[in-house]
Enzyme design. Structure first.
Site, PDB file in Angstrom:
ATOM      1  N   ARG A 116      -3.367  -7.045  -0.908  1.00 48.99           N
ATOM      2  CA  ARG A 116      -3.746  -5.566  -0.124  1.00 48.99           C
ATOM      3  C   ARG A 116      -5.085  -5.446  -0.313  1.00 48.99           C
ATOM      4  NH1 ARG A 116       0.270  -7.187   1.299  1.00 48.99           N
ATOM      5  NH2 ARG A 116       2.260  -6.133   1.553  1.00 48.99           N
ATOM      6  N   SER A 132       3.508   2.713   3.201  1.00 47.96           N
ATOM      7  CA  SER A 132       3.662   2.293   1.824  1.00 47.96           C
ATOM      8  C   SER A 132       2.680   3.228   0.911  1.00 47.96           C
ATOM      9  CB  SER A 132       3.499   1.081   1.327  1.00 47.96           C
ATOM     10  OG  SER A 132       4.616   0.338   1.529  1.00 47.96           O
ATOM     11  N   GLU A 157      -2.004   2.496  -2.444  1.00 48.45           N
ATOM     12  CA  GLU A 157      -2.074   1.433  -1.188  1.00 48.45           C
ATOM     13  C   GLU A 157      -2.811   2.321  -0.182  1.00 48.45           C
ATOM     14  OE1 GLU A 157       0.443  -1.041   1.581  1.00 48.45           O
ATOM     15  OE2 GLU A 157       0.678  -1.347  -0.284  1.00 48.45           O
TER      16      GLU A 157
END
Length: 303
Positions: free
Chosen positions: A174, A225, A295
């Site tokens: 990520r 998320s 995130e």
């Protein structure tokens, strides 16, 4: 901001909106106003915008389709540049595609599957833009953009632009080089796919879409998320095991479907979401001695 708006209007760079509520431009439907929201008509126009904000020394922020994003209740000062229409070019050359940073990931994955090109099945249901997906190395189902990106066309803060190779993007979970070491905007991406059986690709796409629909609350306003998975653990499972599913602060609620999603259950503020994030972090730390890291990208100003 009126002066820069007038100058940009004369340059015909695209859509210009003063004091635009960013709640209209995020999937969680939260966010105060942007001093000036700019939606450029193309790369040339975006470069003109960047030259102008640099000339006037105006702070700037880039957003895509507004997923994976939490904007503060007081909004964002300066210029907010949204990549969308005008930045959504697509060119297919055999098993390689060149796609604009404003192109919808969901739309791209669907279109490419019908061309018999494999490699984007994991992206079925990822509700962001290609530029944002490259920026954060978006992924699902065991794959991510680092697996398919050959190179990315990046516009840097100083106004220069260059094509960065996969290696130069320094992808990890990520994360890419654009987040910290070399801040910039992904204008275009060249993706290397592979030819495969069209029916198989479409079926896998459908399976992934169905899985997301059944396990994630995308029918409600949410940002995706909230936490990075503290591998080998998974954030959603930790939240569920801690008994936090359904926990609510103000209008922000942990989804009953998935522990790593916070939904806007009605008139939620960014402050509500941030309070809920902090409560989850503290609970998981107390119970499992695990530090959760967000995130979702948190930008803008709060009270």
């Amino acid at each position: 901001m009126e002066n820069i708006r007038k100058e940009l209007h004369e340059l015909e760079v695209g859509k210009l909106l003063l004091q635009e509520p960013l709640s209209k431009h995020t999937t969680i439907k939260i966010g105060g106003p942007a001093d000036l929201l700019i939606i450029p008509d193309g790369i040339k126009q975006l470069k003109a915008v960047m030259d102008m904000v640099k000339k006037h020394q105006v702070p700037w922020t880039v957003i895509g389709r507004g997923s994976n994003l939490l904007v503060g209740d007081e909004g964002i000062r300066g210029a907010v540049i949204k990549l969308g229409e005008g930045m959504d070019n697509l060119e297919i050359d055999d098993d390689q595609i060149t796609v604009g940073g404003g192109f919808s990931v969901v739309r791209l994955a669907t279109m490419i599957s019908k061309e018999g090109l494999s490699g984007l099945e994991f992206a079925a249901g990822i509700p962001g833009s290609v530029g944002g997906a490259v920026y954060m190395n978006a992924g699902a189902h065991g794959s991510d953009f680092s697996k398919i990106l050959r190179k990315a066309h990046i516009l840097f803060e100083d106004g220069s632009d260059a094509w960065l190779s996969n290696e130069e993007m320094q992808f990890s979970y990520r994360t890419s080089v654009l987040q910290n070491k070399r801040p910039g905007i992904c204008l275009e991406a060249v993706l290397q796919l592979r030819k495969d059986n069209r029916e198989d690709i479409v079926q896998q796409m459908q399976n992934n879409k169905t899985y997301r629909k059944e396990t994630q609350p995308w029918s409600q306003p949410c940002a995706g998320s909230i936490f990075r998975n503290p591998l080998p653990e998974h954030a959603g499972k930790l939240v569920e095991n801690a008994g936090l599913k359904g926990y609510q602060i103000g209008g922000a609620k942990i989804s009953e479907m998935h522990g790593n999603f916070i939904v806007n259950a009605g008139q939620a503020t960014a402050a509500d979401v941030l309070s809920l994030i902090n409560h989850v972090k503290k609970t998981i730390k107390d119970q499992y001695n695990i530090d959760l890291h967000t995130e979702v990208e948190i930008i803008g100003t709060n009270n």
